[in-house]
Design a protein around this motif. Structure first.
Motif, short mmCIF file in Angstrom:
data_model
loop_
_atom_site.label_atom_id
_atom_site.label_comp_id
_atom_site.label_asym_id
_atom_site.label_seq_id
_atom_site.Cartn_x
_atom_site.Cartn_y
_atom_site.Cartn_z
N PHE A 1 0.80 -1.23 0.00
CA PHE A 1 0.00 0.00 0.00
C PHE A 1 0.84 1.28 0.00
O PHE A 1 0.29 2.35 -0.21
CB PHE A 1 -1.00 0.06 1.15
N CYS A 2 2.14 1.19 0.25
CA CYS A 2 2.99 2.36 0.12
C CYS A 2 3.47 2.46 -1.32
O CYS A 2 3.66 1.44 -2.00
CB CYS A 2 4.18 2.28 1.07
N ASN A 3 3.70 3.67 -1.81
CA ASN A 3 4.18 3.84 -3.17
C ASN A 3 5.60 3.30 -3.32
O ASN A 3 6.38 3.30 -2.37
CB ASN A 3 4.15 5.32 -3.55
N GLU A 4 5.91 2.86 -4.53
CA GLU A 4 7.25 2.41 -4.83
C GLU A 4 8.21 3.60 -4.82
O GLU A 4 7.83 4.72 -5.14
CB GLU A 4 7.30 1.73 -6.20
N ASN A 5 9.46 3.33 -4.48
CA ASN A 5 10.47 4.38 -4.53
C ASN A 5 10.61 4.91 -5.95
O ASN A 5 10.40 4.20 -6.93
CB ASN A 5 11.83 3.83 -4.09
N GLY A 6 10.97 6.19 -6.05
CA GLY A 6 11.23 6.78 -7.35
C GLY A 6 10.25 7.87 -7.72
O GLY A 6 9.45 8.34 -6.90
N GLU A 7 10.32 8.27 -8.98
CA GLU A 7 9.57 9.41 -9.50
C GLU A 7 8.32 8.96 -10.25
O GLU A 7 8.34 7.99 -10.99
CB GLU A 7 10.48 10.20 -10.43
N HIS A 8 7.24 9.70 -10.04
CA HIS A 8 5.98 9.42 -10.70
C HIS A 8 5.31 10.74 -11.05
O HIS A 8 5.37 11.70 -10.28
CB HIS A 8 5.05 8.61 -9.78
N PHE A 9 4.67 10.80 -12.23
CA PHE A 9 3.98 12.01 -12.65
C PHE A 9 2.49 11.73 -12.86
O PHE A 9 2.10 10.63 -13.28
CB PHE A 9 4.57 12.56 -13.95
N GLU A 10 1.65 12.74 -12.59
CA GLU A 10 0.21 12.62 -12.79
C GLU A 10 -0.34 13.98 -13.20
O GLU A 10 0.07 15.01 -12.68
CB GLU A 10 -0.46 12.14 -11.51
N LEU A 11 -1.27 13.96 -14.17
CA LEU A 11 -1.93 15.18 -14.63
C LEU A 11 -3.33 15.26 -14.02
O LEU A 11 -4.13 14.32 -14.16
CB LEU A 11 -2.03 15.19 -16.16
N LEU A 12 -3.65 16.39 -13.37
CA LEU A 12 -4.93 16.55 -12.68
C LEU A 12 -5.49 17.94 -12.95
O LEU A 12 -4.75 18.90 -13.17
CB LEU A 12 -4.75 16.38 -11.17
N ARG A 13 -6.82 18.05 -12.91
CA ARG A 13 -7.48 19.34 -13.02
C ARG A 13 -8.76 19.33 -12.20
O ARG A 13 -9.29 18.26 -11.86
CB ARG A 13 -7.81 19.69 -14.48
N ASP A 14 -9.24 20.52 -11.89
CA ASP A 14 -10.50 20.69 -11.15
C ASP A 14 -11.59 21.00 -12.16
O ASP A 14 -11.51 21.97 -12.91
CB ASP A 14 -10.35 21.83 -10.14
N SER A 15 -12.63 20.19 -12.18
CA SER A 15 -13.78 20.42 -13.05
C SER A 15 -15.03 20.49 -12.19
O SER A 15 -15.58 19.46 -11.78
CB SER A 15 -13.91 19.29 -14.08
N LEU A 16 -15.45 21.72 -11.84
CA LEU A 16 -16.66 21.95 -11.05
C LEU A 16 -16.64 21.17 -9.73
O LEU A 16 -17.65 20.64 -9.29
CB LEU A 16 -17.90 21.58 -11.86
N GLY A 17 -15.47 21.13 -9.09
CA GLY A 17 -15.36 20.45 -7.80
C GLY A 17 -14.89 19.02 -7.89
O GLY A 17 -14.58 18.41 -6.87
N TYR A 18 -14.81 18.47 -9.10
CA TYR A 18 -14.29 17.13 -9.30
C TYR A 18 -12.80 17.22 -9.62
O TYR A 18 -12.40 17.94 -10.54
CB TYR A 18 -14.99 16.43 -10.46
N LEU A 19 -11.98 16.49 -8.89
CA LEU A 19 -10.56 16.39 -9.21
C LEU A 19 -10.39 15.19 -10.12
O LEU A 19 -10.63 14.04 -9.70
CB LEU A 19 -9.74 16.22 -7.93
N ILE A 20 -10.01 15.43 -11.37
CA ILE A 20 -9.95 14.35 -12.35
C ILE A 20 -8.59 14.31 -13.02
O ILE A 20 -7.89 15.31 -13.11
CB ILE A 20 -11.06 14.48 -13.41
N ASN A 21 -8.22 13.10 -13.49
CA ASN A 21 -6.94 12.97 -14.19
C ASN A 21 -7.15 13.04 -15.69
O ASN A 21 -8.29 13.20 -16.17
CB ASN A 21 -6.22 11.69 -13.77
N ASP A 22 -6.05 12.93 -16.45
CA ASP A 22 -6.15 13.09 -17.89
C ASP A 22 -6.86 11.92 -18.57
O ASP A 22 -7.18 12.00 -19.75
CB ASP A 22 -4.75 13.28 -18.50
#
Length: 211
Positions: free
Chosen positions: A92-113
């Motif tokens: 349940f813990c994230n793996e070591n290293g770098e990770h990227f994610e794209l997110l935006r707010d759409s009328l109160g919803y936090l959504i990814n690409d």
């Protein structure tokens, strides 16, 4: 049925923060603190069945917004997560290293690409997160606000609950929570096995820097 081997890793966003100040900016136009340069730091804690306490795993998620990207006419914020301390691969813990994610707010919803909803701060209806052969995972925003005390301070939060329901309609005992504070973002979340009412990992906001 081997349901004890299935788990709902009620995925939480890996934000992190840098301030032990209790002050909380209230910005209705930027609930999720989507501003380039913002930074958050989370520490991960694991339940010890012997002491019945959550103990520091040494796993740290450092998150920052490093830029924006335009996709299909929408502006997404690029989150960079850098995880350290998980050499042993803690569940349940994230793996070591770098990770990227794209997110935006759409009328109160936090959504990814990909269009997936990570959180909502105003929709109280039950929504389906994922469906498996053994059942379905749902999430629902709870009514009202509550104070959440973590290492970074005390924050007024809205929160959601995530749970799994078997194909038979029976709700399994595992239950996860996601707490967000207006203008700050993610404050606290948990990760559980669907068969266990006690969550395995909790991630707490340790520090933050908000522009």
């Amino acid at each position: 049925m081997k349901r004890i081997f299935f788990y709902a890793s009620l995925m939480a966003l890996c934000f992190s923060c840098n301030s032990n100040d209790d002050a909380q900016p209230q910005n209705e136009d930027n609930f999720y603190a989507l501003t380039v340069g913002n930074e958050w730091v989370y520490k991960n804690y694991k339940y010890n069945t012997n002491t019945q306490l959550y103990e520091d795993t040494g796993v740290i998620d450092s998150v920052s917004i490093v830029g924006t990207e335009e996709l299909n006419g929408n502006t997404y914020y690029k989150f960079r997560r850098w995880t350290t301390g998980n050499e042993s691969g803690i569940t349940f813990c994230n793996e070591n290293g770098e990770h990227f994610e794209l997110l935006r707010d759409s009328l109160g919803y936090l959504i990814n690409d990909g269009g997936a909803i990570k959180f909502t701060n105003n929709d109280y209806s039950e929504r389906e997160v994922s469906s498996q052969s053994w059942g379905t995972i749902y999430e629902k925003l709870a009514a009202g606000e509550t104070d959440m005390n973590v290492e970074a301070g005390t924050f007024s939060c809205v929160f959601s609950e995530r749970y799994a329901v078997e194909s038979s309609g029976n709700q399994l005992p595992g239950l996860d929570h996601y707490y967000y504070s207006d203008g700050i973002g993610l404050i606290f979340d948990t990760s559980s096995f669907v068969s266990n009412p006690i969550h395995t990992i909790e991630r707490r906001l340790d520090s933050y820097t908000i522009q």
